[in-house]
Enzyme design. Structure first.
Site, PDB file in Angstrom:
ATOM      1  N   ARG A 276       0.837  -1.204   0.000  1.00  0.00           N
ATOM      2  CA  ARG A 276       0.000   0.000   0.000  1.00  0.00           C
ATOM      3  C   ARG A 276       0.865   1.245   0.000  1.00  0.00           C
ATOM      4  O   ARG A 276       1.715   1.411   0.863  1.00  0.00           O
ATOM      5  CB  ARG A 276      -0.901  -0.017   1.228  1.00  0.00           C
ATOM      6  CG  ARG A 276      -1.811   1.189   1.231  1.00  0.00           C
ATOM      7  CD  ARG A 276      -3.034   0.941   2.006  1.00  0.00           C
ATOM      8  NE  ARG A 276      -3.691  -0.275   1.537  1.00  0.00           N
ATOM      9  CZ  ARG A 276      -4.782  -0.766   2.100  1.00  0.00           C
ATOM     10  NH1 ARG A 276      -5.309  -0.183   3.111  1.00  0.00           N
ATOM     11  NH2 ARG A 276      -5.340  -1.840   1.620  1.00  0.00           N
TER      12      ARG A 276
ATOM     13  N   THR B 192      -0.917   7.626  -1.051  1.00  0.00           N
ATOM     14  CA  THR B 192      -2.239   7.551  -1.688  1.00  0.00           C
ATOM     15  C   THR B 192      -3.134   6.499  -1.035  1.00  0.00           C
ATOM     16  O   THR B 192      -4.337   6.473  -1.272  1.00  0.00           O
ATOM     17  CB  THR B 192      -2.093   7.176  -3.169  1.00  0.00           C
ATOM     18  OG1 THR B 192      -1.530   5.852  -3.241  1.00  0.00           O
ATOM     19  CG2 THR B 192      -1.185   8.142  -3.914  1.00  0.00           C
TER      20      THR B 192
ATOM     21  N   ASP C  84      -1.604  -8.675  12.597  1.00  0.00           N
ATOM     22  CA  ASP C  84      -1.007  -8.673  11.257  1.00  0.00           C
ATOM     23  C   ASP C  84      -0.637 -10.109  10.883  1.00  0.00           C
ATOM     24  O   ASP C  84       0.262 -10.707  11.476  1.00  0.00           O
ATOM     25  CB  ASP C  84       0.236  -7.778  11.239  1.00  0.00           C
ATOM     26  CG  ASP C  84       0.787  -7.626   9.827  1.00  0.00           C
ATOM     27  OD1 ASP C  84       0.781  -6.497   9.311  1.00  0.00           O
ATOM     28  OD2 ASP C  84       1.212  -8.641   9.226  1.00  0.00           O
TER      29      ASP C  84
ATOM     30  N   ASP D   4       3.094 -10.750   9.773  1.00  0.00           N
ATOM     31  CA  ASP D   4       4.031 -10.698  10.904  1.00  0.00           C
ATOM     32  C   ASP D   4       3.904 -11.937  11.780  1.00  0.00           C
ATOM     33  O   ASP D   4       4.902 -12.491  12.241  1.00  0.00           O
ATOM     34  CB  ASP D   4       3.774  -9.442  11.754  1.00  0.00           C
ATOM     35  CG  ASP D   4       4.404  -8.199  11.131  1.00  0.00           C
ATOM     36  OD1 ASP D   4       5.230  -8.354  10.214  1.00  0.00           O
ATOM     37  OD2 ASP D   4       4.048  -7.090  11.556  1.00  0.00           O
TER      38      ASP D   4
HETATM   39  N1  U5P Z   1      -3.992  -7.393   7.138  1.00  0.00           N
HETATM   40  C1  U5P Z   1      -3.667  -8.092   8.280  1.00  0.00           C
HETATM   41  N2  U5P Z   1      -4.447  -7.933   9.403  1.00  0.00           N
HETATM   42  C2  U5P Z   1      -5.521  -7.090   9.444  1.00  0.00           C
HETATM   43  C3  U5P Z   1      -5.827  -6.368   8.283  1.00  0.00           C
HETATM   44  C4  U5P Z   1      -5.051  -6.534   7.148  1.00  0.00           C
HETATM   45  O1  U5P Z   1      -2.710  -8.884   8.295  1.00  0.00           O
HETATM   46  O2  U5P Z   1      -6.189  -7.001  10.500  1.00  0.00           O
HETATM   47  C5  U5P Z   1      -3.184  -7.577   5.924  1.00  0.00           C
HETATM   48  C6  U5P Z   1      -3.894  -8.441   4.890  1.00  0.00           C
HETATM   49  O3  U5P Z   1      -3.438  -9.781   4.954  1.00  0.00           O
HETATM   50  C7  U5P Z   1      -3.591  -7.805   3.557  1.00  0.00           C
HETATM   51  C8  U5P Z   1      -3.131  -6.396   3.900  1.00  0.00           C
HETATM   52  O4  U5P Z   1      -2.583  -8.513   2.876  1.00  0.00           O
HETATM   53  O5  U5P Z   1      -2.984  -6.326   5.317  1.00  0.00           O
HETATM   54  C9  U5P Z   1      -4.084  -5.290   3.462  1.00  0.00           C
HETATM   55  O6  U5P Z   1      -5.430  -5.689   3.585  1.00  0.00           O
HETATM   56  P1  U5P Z   1      -6.562  -4.867   2.831  1.00  0.00           P
HETATM   57  O7  U5P Z   1      -6.864  -3.680   3.675  1.00  0.00           O
HETATM   58  O8  U5P Z   1      -5.998  -4.500   1.491  1.00  0.00           O
HETATM   59  O9  U5P Z   1      -7.759  -5.801   2.718  1.00  0.00           O
END
Ligand code: U5P
Length: 209
Positions: A104, A108, A200, A203
């Site tokens: 990400r 942006t 996460d 992690d």
């Molecule tokens: N992600 C986590 N835990 C969370 C939320 C998101 O590990 O509680 C990770 C997801 O596995 C994904 C990335 O690969 O962050 C972004 O998720 P998203 O917001 O694009 O759906």
């Protein structure tokens, strides 16, 4: 939410509880994600078409069933999706595996694709996109767009835990994609984490911070 399936099998729910617990360490977390992925694969493959063939048993000839139709491709979203691949491959060992890497952009907040490598015949395969968490849905949404742009027409999405925000986004943008979940949680917090969630996933799988 007609094409959203929460796989509430007792074994999946039991294992998810220990996956969620902050007291579960890396080794056990990995093993549990692997086991839940295999159990979810069992459920997600329920509708695979069968065809009859003639088989010679030691006793007689019989009409028996084998899988027919589309071949399967797994597409883990890097890096947390990797933790689900082996469990699914135990049930579908002939599946091919593509990879999509997204991060990400901190400015942006849009997902940026930094890596993609797919089987050459994705247009002929049933693809299962995998990421343990469907949070904002940005990553899965973007990965699915990438696959469609390259010719994929038959896509399923499989996640351990989702937030309603992510489900809504994928359903809006990709109403043709069935979504398979271990659990549908309450919401996202202000940092984009699913609550209660599991933290996460990357992690916790790889022991990083
Ligand atoms: N992600 C986590 N835990 C969370 C939320 C998101 O590990 O509680 C990770 C997801 O596995 C994904 C990335 O690969 O962050 C972004 O998720 P998203 O917001 O694009 O759906």
């Amino acid at each position: 939410m007609s094409n959203v399936f929460v796989l509430d099998h007792p074994l999946i729910q039991h294992k998810l509880t220990y996956i969620r617990s902050k007291h579960t360490g890396t080794k056990e977390f990995r093993a549990l994600v692997d086991e839940v992925s295999a159990l979810m694969a069992f459920e997600i493959t329920r509708d695979l078409p069968l065809t009859e063939i003639t088989t010679e048993t030691p006793v007689m000839e019989a009409q028996t069933k084998v899988l027919s139709g589309k071949k399967i491709g797994l597409v883990p979203i890097l890096r947390a999706g990797l933790g689900m691949v082996d469990g699914i491959l135990r049930l579908i060992p002939a599946a091919k595996v593509g990879h999509v890497g997204l991060y990400r952009d901190p400015e942006t907040l849009q997902p940026v694709e930094y890596y993609i490598k797919l089987p050459s015949d994705i247009d002929e395969r049933e693809l299962i996109v995998i990421d343990p968490m469907l949070a904002t849905g940005g990553s899965a949404n973007d990965a699915i767009h990438s696959l469609k742009k390259r010719g994929a027409t038959n896509i399923k999405l499989m996640c351990l835990i989702a937030a309603p925000e992510g489900v809504d986004l994928v359903q809006e943008e990709h109403p043709d994609v069935d979504i398979y979940l271990g659990a549908l949680d309450k919401q996202l917090n202000e940092k984009g984490y699913i609550i209660p969630g599991l933290g996460d996933a990357g992690d916790r799988l790889f022991g990083t911070k």
